[in-house]
Every structure is written in C-alpha cells, then in structure tokens.
Design an enzyme around this catalytic site. Structure first.
Site, PDB file in Angstrom:
ATOM      1  N   GLN A 101      16.641  20.932  57.944  1.00  0.00           N
ATOM      2  CA  GLN A 101      16.026  19.674  57.503  1.00  0.00           C
ATOM      3  C   GLN A 101      16.648  19.261  56.164  1.00  0.00           C
ATOM      4  OE1 GLN A 101      11.482  19.659  58.201  1.00  0.00           O
ATOM      5  NE2 GLN A 101      12.025  21.822  58.027  1.00  0.00           N
ATOM      6  N   ASN A 102      17.388  20.184  55.557  1.00  0.00           N
ATOM      7  CA  ASN A 102      17.938  19.928  54.228  1.00  0.00           C
ATOM      8  C   ASN A 102      19.165  19.030  54.309  1.00  0.00           C
ATOM      9  OD1 ASN A 102      15.938  21.677  53.411  1.00  0.00           O
ATOM     10  ND2 ASN A 102      17.304  23.465  53.323  1.00  0.00           N
ATOM     11  N   HIS A 119      18.348  15.825  59.231  1.00  0.00           N
ATOM     12  CA  HIS A 119      18.015  14.667  58.384  1.00  0.00           C
ATOM     13  C   HIS A 119      19.215  14.142  57.622  1.00  0.00           C
ATOM     14  CE1 HIS A 119      13.589  16.223  58.349  1.00  0.00           C
ATOM     15  NE2 HIS A 119      13.830  15.450  59.395  1.00  0.00           N
ATOM     16  N   CYS A 148      32.716  -6.087  53.523  1.00  0.00           N
ATOM     17  CA  CYS A 148      31.725  -7.142  53.812  1.00  0.00           C
ATOM     18  C   CYS A 148      30.771  -7.380  52.636  1.00  0.00           C
ATOM     19  CB  CYS A 148      30.911  -6.764  55.065  1.00  0.00           C
ATOM     20  SG  CYS A 148      29.788  -5.389  54.792  1.00  0.00           S
ATOM     21  N   THR A 186       9.937  26.154  55.272  1.00  0.00           N
ATOM     22  CA  THR A 186       9.468  24.799  55.533  1.00  0.00           C
ATOM     23  C   THR A 186       7.945  24.777  55.618  1.00  0.00           C
ATOM     24  OG1 THR A 186       9.582  22.884  57.034  1.00  0.00           O
ATOM     25  CG2 THR A 186       9.782  25.063  58.054  1.00  0.00           C
ATOM     26  N   PRO A 212       6.837  32.236  51.487  1.00  0.00           N
ATOM     27  CA  PRO A 212       5.888  32.950  50.619  1.00  0.00           C
ATOM     28  C   PRO A 212       4.454  32.432  50.784  1.00  0.00           C
ATOM     29  CG  PRO A 212       7.747  32.076  49.340  1.00  0.00           C
ATOM     30  CD  PRO A 212       7.878  31.556  50.730  1.00  0.00           C
ATOM     31  N   ALA A 229      12.784  33.553  51.000  1.00  0.00           N
ATOM     32  CA  ALA A 229      13.899  33.664  51.963  1.00  0.00           C
ATOM     33  C   ALA A 229      15.023  34.526  51.407  1.00  0.00           C
ATOM     34  CB  ALA A 229      14.423  32.267  52.283  1.00  0.00           C
TER      35      ALA A 229
HETATM   36  C1  BV8 Z   1      10.551   9.826  62.891  1.00  0.00           C
HETATM   37  C2  BV8 Z   1      15.763  13.321  54.262  1.00  0.00           C
HETATM   38  C3  BV8 Z   1       9.866   8.282  64.435  1.00  0.00           C
HETATM   39  C4  BV8 Z   1      15.609  12.358  53.128  1.00  0.00           C
HETATM   40  C5  BV8 Z   1      13.497  13.761  55.070  1.00  0.00           C
HETATM   41  C6  BV8 Z   1       4.957  12.569  64.568  1.00  0.00           C
HETATM   42  C7  BV8 Z   1       6.128  12.359  65.292  1.00  0.00           C
HETATM   43  C8  BV8 Z   1       7.183  11.635  64.738  1.00  0.00           C
HETATM   44  C9  BV8 Z   1       7.087  11.136  63.425  1.00  0.00           C
HETATM   45  C10 BV8 Z   1       5.920  11.354  62.708  1.00  0.00           C
HETATM   46  C11 BV8 Z   1       4.870  12.060  63.277  1.00  0.00           C
HETATM   47  N1  BV8 Z   1       3.872  12.109  62.352  1.00  0.00           N
HETATM   48  C12 BV8 Z   1       4.274  11.478  61.233  1.00  0.00           C
HETATM   49  C13 BV8 Z   1       5.499  10.981  61.416  1.00  0.00           C
HETATM   50  C14 BV8 Z   1       6.248  10.218  60.437  1.00  0.00           C
HETATM   51  C15 BV8 Z   1       7.107  11.087  59.547  1.00  0.00           C
HETATM   52  C16 BV8 Z   1       6.412  12.340  59.077  1.00  0.00           C
HETATM   53  O1  BV8 Z   1       6.589  13.394  59.642  1.00  0.00           O
HETATM   54  N2  BV8 Z   1       5.656  12.187  58.012  1.00  0.00           N
HETATM   55  C17 BV8 Z   1       4.978  13.322  57.407  1.00  0.00           C
HETATM   56  C18 BV8 Z   1       4.950  13.126  55.892  1.00  0.00           C
HETATM   57  C19 BV8 Z   1       3.595  13.428  57.991  1.00  0.00           C
HETATM   58  N3  BV8 Z   1       8.329  11.437  60.225  1.00  0.00           N
HETATM   59  C20 BV8 Z   1       9.345  10.582  60.174  1.00  0.00           C
HETATM   60  O2  BV8 Z   1       9.283   9.499  59.626  1.00  0.00           O
HETATM   61  C21 BV8 Z   1      10.622  11.004  60.845  1.00  0.00           C
HETATM   62  N4  BV8 Z   1      11.042   9.932  61.683  1.00  0.00           N
HETATM   63  O3  BV8 Z   1      10.058  10.662  63.523  1.00  0.00           O
HETATM   64  O4  BV8 Z   1      10.678   8.593  63.333  1.00  0.00           O
HETATM   65  C22 BV8 Z   1      10.192   6.931  64.811  1.00  0.00           C
HETATM   66  C23 BV8 Z   1      10.016   6.608  66.126  1.00  0.00           C
HETATM   67  C24 BV8 Z   1      10.297   5.336  66.502  1.00  0.00           C
HETATM   68  C25 BV8 Z   1      10.789   4.417  65.585  1.00  0.00           C
HETATM   69  C26 BV8 Z   1      10.974   4.765  64.268  1.00  0.00           C
HETATM   70  C27 BV8 Z   1      10.678   6.033  63.865  1.00  0.00           C
HETATM   71  C28 BV8 Z   1      11.751  11.211  59.867  1.00  0.00           C
HETATM   72  C29 BV8 Z   1      11.392  12.224  58.848  1.00  0.00           C
HETATM   73  C30 BV8 Z   1      12.628  12.528  58.003  1.00  0.00           C
HETATM   74  C31 BV8 Z   1      12.335  12.216  56.560  1.00  0.00           C
HETATM   75  N5  BV8 Z   1      13.469  12.642  55.731  1.00  0.00           N
HETATM   76  N6  BV8 Z   1      14.572  14.160  54.357  1.00  0.00           N
HETATM   77  C32 BV8 Z   1      15.791  13.014  51.786  1.00  0.00           C
HETATM   78  O5  BV8 Z   1      15.943  14.242  51.712  1.00  0.00           O
HETATM   79  O6  BV8 Z   1      15.792  12.267  50.795  1.00  0.00           O
HETATM   80  S1  BV8 Z   1      12.147  14.751  55.149  1.00  0.00           S
HETATM   81  C33 BV8 Z   1      12.177  15.800  53.848  1.00  0.00           C
HETATM   82  O7  BV8 Z   1      10.874  16.269  53.678  1.00  0.00           O
HETATM   83  C34 BV8 Z   1      12.978  17.017  54.073  1.00  0.00           C
HETATM   84  O8  BV8 Z   1      14.178  16.789  54.765  1.00  0.00           O
HETATM   85  C35 BV8 Z   1      12.057  17.918  54.806  1.00  0.00           C
HETATM   86  O9  BV8 Z   1      12.169  17.736  56.174  1.00  0.00           O
HETATM   87  C36 BV8 Z   1      10.724  17.392  54.377  1.00  0.00           C
HETATM   88  C37 BV8 Z   1      10.097  18.384  53.461  1.00  0.00           C
HETATM   89  O10 BV8 Z   1       9.788  19.456  54.238  1.00  0.00           O
HETATM   90  P1  BV8 Z   1      10.263  20.934  53.859  1.00  0.00           P
HETATM   91  O11 BV8 Z   1      11.710  21.053  54.048  1.00  0.00           O
HETATM   92  O12 BV8 Z   1       9.373  21.812  54.625  1.00  0.00           O
HETATM   93  O13 BV8 Z   1      10.005  21.075  52.329  1.00  0.00           O
HETATM   94  P2  BV8 Z   1       8.604  21.209  51.653  1.00  0.00           P
HETATM   95  O14 BV8 Z   1       8.813  20.945  50.202  1.00  0.00           O
HETATM   96  O15 BV8 Z   1       7.611  20.399  52.411  1.00  0.00           O
HETATM   97  O16 BV8 Z   1       8.196  22.742  51.857  1.00  0.00           O
HETATM   98  C38 BV8 Z   1       8.972  23.747  51.280  1.00  0.00           C
HETATM   99  C39 BV8 Z   1       8.427  25.040  51.797  1.00  0.00           C
HETATM  100  O17 BV8 Z   1       9.233  26.082  51.272  1.00  0.00           O
HETATM  101  C40 BV8 Z   1       7.007  25.330  51.339  1.00  0.00           C
HETATM  102  O18 BV8 Z   1       6.219  25.721  52.462  1.00  0.00           O
HETATM  103  C41 BV8 Z   1       7.166  26.505  50.377  1.00  0.00           C
HETATM  104  O19 BV8 Z   1       6.075  27.420  50.466  1.00  0.00           O
HETATM  105  C42 BV8 Z   1       8.414  27.145  50.887  1.00  0.00           C
HETATM  106  N7  BV8 Z   1       9.168  27.901  49.890  1.00  0.00           N
HETATM  107  C43 BV8 Z   1       9.216  27.707  48.541  1.00  0.00           C
HETATM  108  N8  BV8 Z   1      10.063  28.625  48.001  1.00  0.00           N
HETATM  109  C44 BV8 Z   1      10.555  29.376  49.024  1.00  0.00           C
HETATM  110  C45 BV8 Z   1       9.992  28.911  50.222  1.00  0.00           C
HETATM  111  N9  BV8 Z   1      10.279  29.452  51.418  1.00  0.00           N
HETATM  112  C46 BV8 Z   1      11.142  30.485  51.437  1.00  0.00           C
HETATM  113  N10 BV8 Z   1      11.728  30.995  50.320  1.00  0.00           N
HETATM  114  C47 BV8 Z   1      11.456  30.467  49.106  1.00  0.00           C
HETATM  115  N11 BV8 Z   1      12.033  30.983  48.005  1.00  0.00           N
END
Ligand code: BV8
Length: 243
Positions: A101-102, A119, A148, A186, A212, A229
């Site tokens: 996802q990164n 993504h 353009c 994630t 964690p 990780a």
């Molecule tokens: C779409 C790029 C549909 C940009 C990103 C159901 C189905 C489909 C869509 C949806 C749905 N429900 C809601 C939606 C809409 C939305 C969504 O999911 N919203 C969420 C907020 C509820 N999804 C979308 O919009 C997606 N599009 O499905 O379109 C559609 C259909 C028709 C027509 C139009 C559209 C697109 C989503 C993509 C968004 N872009 N990134 C950028 O980077 O700038 S998402 C972005 O946030 C990241 O890429 C990543 O995916 C996400 C964050 O998640 P994580 O990677 O998990 O990071 P996070 O900080 O949340 O967690 C970190 C974890 O690491 C924690 O748990 C922590 O404990 C842990 N951690 C910390 N340290 C460590 C560790 N783990 C291991 N080791 C460590 N040391």
C-alpha cells in the site's frame, strides 16, 4: 524473538505466499505512518484531507507542498531490516507475491524484484486530467505539462480513486490463489487493500499479521505477531534458513 514453529511450518509448506505491507513496514525507516500524528506543518491536516482529487482541485499548491515534503523525507530514508527480510524471503519461496500500500518505493530499493504498488508511487508524475505518466519539471509550485500546460499530479492513488486495474487484478489473483497470506504493518482500515486478507482467508489460506498493535481483524487470523516488522521479519527469515 521466536516465530511460532507452527507458523514456520505453514510457511515452509506453502505453495504460494502473498504479503501485504502498509505504512508500518517503513516506520523503522523514519517514514511516518498515516495513523501517526502528522508532524510539523502538517499537524493540522489528516492525510485523507490532502490525499484526494478534491483537495488537489481546491489547493494544488498545498497538496504539492505535502507531497514534496514526503518525497524529501523518503529520499533521505534508508530501507530497514523488514524491507531487506522480505527481499530475502522472495528468493527463498517458489511462488511469492508482494503487494504494498506504500508509495515510497522502499521495497524496490531493498531488492524486492516484483512489487505490486497498489496505491502507486510518490516519485511518479501524472497528468491530472488524463492520468498518463509525464516527465516534467516538477520544481514549479504546481507542475504543468510542457506540451498542453495542464496540471500535473503525483502518481499515487487518492481516496475516492480506483486502484490501477493491473495492480488490482494481480493482487486479487494472488490473494485468491495463495495458501499463506502475511499482513505486515497495516491498520487494515483502507479498502479495497484491507479486503485482500479476507479474500485470502475465504479462499482457504492461513493468514498471519505482524503489527505491534493488533488490528480488529487479527482475532480471525491463525497467527498474530505483536512485534515491529524490523524484528519479526528477520526472525522469520532466520527460522526459514536454519536447519
Ligand atoms: C476505492 C496513496 C472505490 C496516497 C492511499 C470499501 C470499498 C472500497 C472503498 C472504500 C470502502 N470503504 C471506504 C472506502 C473509501 C476509501 C477508504 O478505504 N477509506 C478509509 C479511510 C475508510 N478507499 C478508497 O478511496 C480507495 N478507492 O476503493 O475507490 C471507487 C469505486 C468506484 C469509483 C471510485 C472509487 C483508495 C484508497 C487509496 C488511498 N491512498 N495512499 C498517499 O500515500 O498519499 S491510502 C494510504 O493510507 C496508504 O497507502 C495506506 O493504504 C493507508 C494507510 O494505511 P496503512 O498503510 O495501514 O497505514 P496506517 O498508518 O493506517 O497504519 C500503520 C500500521 O502500522 C498501524 O497499524 C501500526 O500499528 C503499524 N506499525 C507501526 N509501526 C510498525 C507497525 N507495524 C509493523 N512494524 C512497525 N515498526
């Protein structure tokens, strides 16, 4: 730390391993995760407020400042032991799929050969209108196409945008076919990426999580390793190569 022996056995016996990574795998490289409070200038914004086409149309300069800040930070970051362990695991396993996802490109820098960028990639530029990749001078406050004159955006998938079909299809195929699915770093909150583990489970795969902080779905998984990780993945690879 020790990886449970039964988990190592399941991985050793797996025909196809699919790994999904999130921002947590780059946390030990100093790249802030999305759940971490945004730092400095960005504390007042939630990523969802900046990573969208609406935000870009509203204030393209602000969105570009955010992406430039992240590009700068990522360019200075080093890959960490977790990225390196996955690059090694890819070579140890016959059929291995890495979906990330990164957008930071750190898996590729660590030597992973085949990375599905679910993504997109923060270092790519695209035409805002047509979506095609473009080489341009991206030093302007809002880069424009040399031909353009249209606005250029970072080549990432924003909230509300669909996943690139090739990445989506490859990830769905791997999640459906694999017999071991490993979710690393994630929060499993963003869809459709978070649905991949459920798809794998529904297709009969064993699912493990490395995080964690245990996620809401972890109780349904066979294994949940509550470690960073950078600790768990090297331990997993070491167990795979021992004996
Ligand atoms: C779409 C790029 C549909 C940009 C990103 C159901 C189905 C489909 C869509 C949806 C749905 N429900 C809601 C939606 C809409 C939305 C969504 O999911 N919203 C969420 C907020 C509820 N999804 C979308 O919009 C997606 N599009 O499905 O379109 C559609 C259909 C028709 C027509 C139009 C559209 C697109 C989503 C993509 C968004 N872009 N990134 C950028 O980077 O700038 S998402 C972005 O946030 C990241 O890429 C990543 O995916 C996400 C964050 O998640 P994580 O990677 O998990 O990071 P996070 O900080 O949340 O967690 C970190 C974890 O690491 C924690 O748990 C922590 O404990 C842990 N951690 C910390 N340290 C460590 C560790 N783990 C291991 N080791 C460590 N040391």
């Amino acid at each position: 730390m020790e990886i449970p022996a039964d988990m190592i056995d399941r991985i050793r016996g797996a025909r196809h391993i699919c790994v999904l990574t999130g921002a947590g795998i780059s946390a030990e490289s100093g790249v802030p995760t999305f759940r971490d409070a945004q730092t400095g200038l960005w504390t007042q914004y939630r990523p969802e407020e900046l990573a969208s086409a609406d935000a870009f149309l509203r204030d393209p300069e602000l969105v570009w400042r955010w992406y430039r800040w992240r590009r700068e930070l990522i360019s200075k970051a080093n890959v960490n032991a977790a990225h390196l362990a996955l690059a090694r695991l890819e070579k140890l396993v016959a059929d291995f799929t890495l979906v990330t996802q990164n957008v930071d490109g750190l898996h590729q820098r660590a030597g992973s050969d085949h990375v599905i960028e679910f993504h997109g990639n923060i270092f790519v530029n695209r035409f805002f209108k047509e979506g095609a990749e473009v080489e341009c001078d991206d030093s302007e406050p809002v880069p424009t196409c040399p031909d353009c004159g249209g606005p250029v955006r970072p080549g990432v998938v924003w909230f509300g945008e669909t996943i690139p079909p090739s990445a989506l299809n490859a990830a769905l195929a791997a999640a459906s076919d694999c017999d071991f699915f490993l979710s690393v770093g994630t929060s499993s909150l963003v869809y459709p990426a978070a649905g991949l583990a459920e798809l794998a489970q529904g297709s009969g795969a064993a699912v493990a999580e490395i995080n964690p902080q245990s996620t809401d779905l972890a109780h349904t998984y066979e294994f949940a390793i509550q470690e960073p990780a950078g600790v768990a993945l090297p331990a997993l690879v070491a167990s795979m190569v021992s004996e």
